[in-house]
Design an enzyme around this catalytic site. Structure first.
Site, PDB file in Angstrom:
ATOM      1  N   ASP A  71       0.834  -1.198   0.000  1.00 33.89           N
ATOM      2  CA  ASP A  71       0.000   0.000   0.000  1.00 33.89           C
ATOM      3  C   ASP A  71       0.875   1.257   0.000  1.00 33.89           C
ATOM      4  OD1 ASP A  71      -2.250   1.514   0.007  1.00 33.89           O
ATOM      5  OD2 ASP A  71      -2.972   0.902   1.987  1.00 33.89           O
ATOM      6  N   ASP A  72       0.752   2.064  -1.027  1.00 34.99           N
ATOM      7  CA  ASP A  72       1.417   3.381  -1.096  1.00 34.99           C
ATOM      8  C   ASP A  72       2.947   3.324  -1.144  1.00 34.99           C
ATOM      9  OD1 ASP A  72      -1.176   4.270  -0.847  1.00 34.99           O
ATOM     10  OD2 ASP A  72      -0.810   5.623   0.836  1.00 34.99           O
ATOM     11  N   CYS A 113      -5.924   4.106  -3.900  1.00 36.83           N
ATOM     12  CA  CYS A 113      -6.097   2.689  -3.523  1.00 36.83           C
ATOM     13  C   CYS A 113      -7.282   1.983  -4.182  1.00 36.83           C
ATOM     14  CB  CYS A 113      -6.279   2.574  -2.008  1.00 36.83           C
ATOM     15  SG  CYS A 113      -5.163   3.563  -1.014  1.00 36.83           S
ATOM     16  N   HIS A 170     -10.474  -2.443   1.131  1.00 35.64           N
ATOM     17  CA  HIS A 170     -10.735  -1.055   0.747  1.00 35.64           C
ATOM     18  C   HIS A 170     -11.559  -0.901  -0.530  1.00 35.64           C
ATOM     19  CE1 HIS A 170      -8.971   3.244   1.448  1.00 35.64           C
ATOM     20  NE2 HIS A 170     -10.279   3.151   1.646  1.00 35.64           N
ATOM     21  N   ASP A 337       0.028  -0.228  -4.949  1.00 30.74           N
ATOM     22  CA  ASP A 337      -1.270   0.155  -5.530  1.00 30.74           C
ATOM     23  C   ASP A 337      -1.321   1.595  -6.024  1.00 30.74           C
ATOM     24  OD1 ASP A 337      -1.299   1.361  -3.010  1.00 30.74           O
ATOM     25  OD2 ASP A 337      -3.442   0.996  -2.713  1.00 30.74           O
ATOM     26  N   ASN A 338      -0.309   2.388  -5.681  1.00 32.73           N
ATOM     27  CA  ASN A 338      -0.204   3.771  -6.181  1.00 32.73           C
ATOM     28  C   ASN A 338       1.114   4.346  -5.690  1.00 32.73           C
ATOM     29  OD1 ASN A 338      -2.745   3.995  -3.885  1.00 32.73           O
ATOM     30  ND2 ASN A 338      -0.831   5.050  -3.397  1.00 32.73           N
TER      31      ASN A 338
HETATM   32 CA    CA Z   1      -2.754   2.924  -1.654  1.00 33.24          CA
END
Ligand code: CA
Length: 525
Positions: A71-72, A113, A170, A337-338
């Site tokens: 994540d991130d 996300c 999410h 995811d980003n």
């Molecule tokens: Ca994310």
């Protein structure tokens, strides 16, 4: 007429007014009305098909698929992408995965996300499914976006796979939107992002909530769940353990990795092939170092300790696959995811590119992408070929032997089957362009090494790409960059230095035109 079309498809040429064939800049071809255009590569597709058939004959079982989604995490965080110890957190396991597999340098996510997570499971852009931004406390979704979407785990499950999602979801936690409602056989994880949970227990950062019982009660009524949740296809759902402290939060990823490791051991010994999407909670802010990892990164900041921990979990999952003897029958794909969420700096990752999470600049959407498959993907490969994370949907279908005939013709599909790009030693990408959306706005298009912007996101203070930014139309000319000359998107080449701006802009417009016959879905976000 048929022969004429074949010439167009195989040679990627067009015919001018004098009947002469001329090469085309855009090598992609539209094979069907409702599918993204792809560059035809019939020879490499055939080699990939033969490799898969030979493996199937040897193993008597379809290949397993394991996605590792951080994540991130920033493009520049892993050592193999220029970070590692240099950026304060060494990543030996991720680096080893890249060295033994295929490192992609132009992998693209969506800019936040929920959009990425839904796009990779549907093969469709967020604007088509309606999941255009993260679902937050208080959002009132008017239509269940999943009601008419056909997810990858659903298709794989029907093809005989066991499908599991571990970790962050999410993409909706009401009934009908949970992982085990939309196709996964099993779900074990926490629905929201870390901060959505930790804000209930972190009195230093959120005193206005944590120390105010009435407001906390109001938040509890609308906030996402803070329980570790275990769900099964059919609806059975158990809430196992609540996050009651920062220390609980810090240990969440260890809990998740323990579960995935245990399940791999069981599933590898079973009859069915498996698809596991392992979604880390880290390194989304707010990061709290697990006691075993606190201070273990070079930088010793919580974010960096988080990167170091994620790397250790990647190593543990790979070791489990190795010990279970299934590495040669498992495609592993590692990504984020980003881009990094710079608004939370220094609890944030690193990208060498312009912008960050929440923007359609490269910093928001260009992410690490590593494909690893022992014996099937040649070690040490690197490619700058375009790869959209939605292409994982097509690769999943292909190696599971699921035909695209299973997909409805009244929906538009944005993925491209990139199996042969990954499996063939000198394989090349079949993707000619990637399109960048921000909510309902079509912002930009990358085609080959070029990127054109028709709208841009501009932070109004350093690093504030989400909480203090504005969306602007460009002026007379679109902003046009050559990413090979200028990966940071600072120096436009415009129409002055390059003849292809109108062509790339035309590709963006062609993409926009697909929405006439396949209108976007509005779910109230
Ligand atoms: Ca994310």
């Amino acid at each position: 007429m048929y022969r004429y079309l074949i010439v167009l498809v195989t040679l990627c040429v067009s015919v001018n007014g004098w009947g002469q064939e001329v090469p085309k800049f855009d090598l992609s071809v539209r094979f069907a009305d409702n599918f993204e255009t792809a560059i035809p590569r019939p020879e490499q597709d055939k080699i990939a098909e033969e490799k898969l058939a030979a493996l199937q004959k040897k193993k008597g079982k379809r290949p397993n698929i394991v996605w590792l989604v951080v994540d991130d995490m920033g493009f520049g965080d892993p050592g193999t992408y220029g970070g590692g110890a240099l950026a304060g957190a060494s990543t030996p396991n991720i680096d080893k995965l890249a060295a033994k597999g295929m490192k992609l340098t132009s992998t693209y996510s969506q800019q936040t996300c929920t959009p990425t997570r839904s796009a990779i499971l549907t093969g469709r852009l967020p604007v088509r499914t309606g999941l255009i931004r993260p679902i937050l406390a208080g959002d009132k979704i008017t239509v269940n976006p999943w009601a008419d979407e056909i997810s990858l785990p659903k298709l794989l499950s029907e093809a005989g796979y066991f499908t599991l999602l571990t970790g962050k979801w999410h993409v909706g936690e009401s009934i009908g939107m949970r992982p085990h409602d939309i196709g996964f056989d099993e779900y074990y994880g926490y629905y929201p992002a870390q901060k959505e949970i930790s804000q209930r227990v972190d009195s230093r950062r959120f005193p206005g909530l944590v120390l105010n019982p009435k407001r906390m009660a109001a938040f509890e009524a609308v906030g996402p769940t803070d329980y570790l949740t275990h769900g099964f296809k059919g609806g059975k759902t158990e809430e196992l353990k609540q996050i009651k402290s920062i220390e609980d939060m810090s240990k969440a990823d260890q809990v998740l990795t323990n579960f995935t490791v245990q399940r791999i051991k069981e599933l590898a010994a079973g009859e069915k092939p498996f698809f596991i999407e392992h979604c880390f909670m880290k390194v989304h802010s707010d990061n709290f170092a697990h006691p075993d990892y606190a201070g273990k990164s070079e930088a010793k900041y919580p974010y960096k300790d988080g990167v170091h921990e994620v790397d250790a979990h990647v190593g543990a999952i790979l070791k489990t696959l190795d010990d279970a003897g299934v590495l040669d029958n498992t495609l592993v794909f590692f990504t984020s995811d980003n881009g990094p969420q710079m608004d939370g700096w220094p609890d944030a990752g690193y990208t060498p590119f312009r912008g960050a999470k929440g923007t359609t600049w490269e910093g928001g959407v260009r992410v690490p992408g590593i494909a690893y498959w022992e014996g099937m993907i040649a070690p040490g490969r690197t490619s700058d070929g375009l790869f959209d994370l939605m292409d994982l949907f097509g690769v999943g279908l292909n190696i599971a032997g699921v035909s695209t005939d299973k997909l409805p013709t009244d929906k538009y599909y944005d993925f491209i089957d990139q199996t042969s790009f990954l499996l063939v030693e000198d394989g090349r990408s079949k993707r000619e362009a990637v399109y960048f959306w921000w909510g309902k706005e079509l912002m930009a298009c990358r085609m080959k090494e070029y990127k054109v912007h028709t709208k841009v996101i501009m932070p109004q203070a350093p690093h504030m790409h989400i909480d203090l930014s504005t969306v602007h139309d460009v002026g007379l000319a679109p902003w046009f960059f050559n990413l090979y000359l200028d990966p940071k998107e600072e120096m436009t080449v415009g129409h002055r230095l390059d003849p292809w701006m109108a062509t790339v802009l035309g590709k963006l417009k062609e993409h926009g035109a697909t929405f006439k016959n396949y209108p976007p879905k509005n779910i109230g976000l």
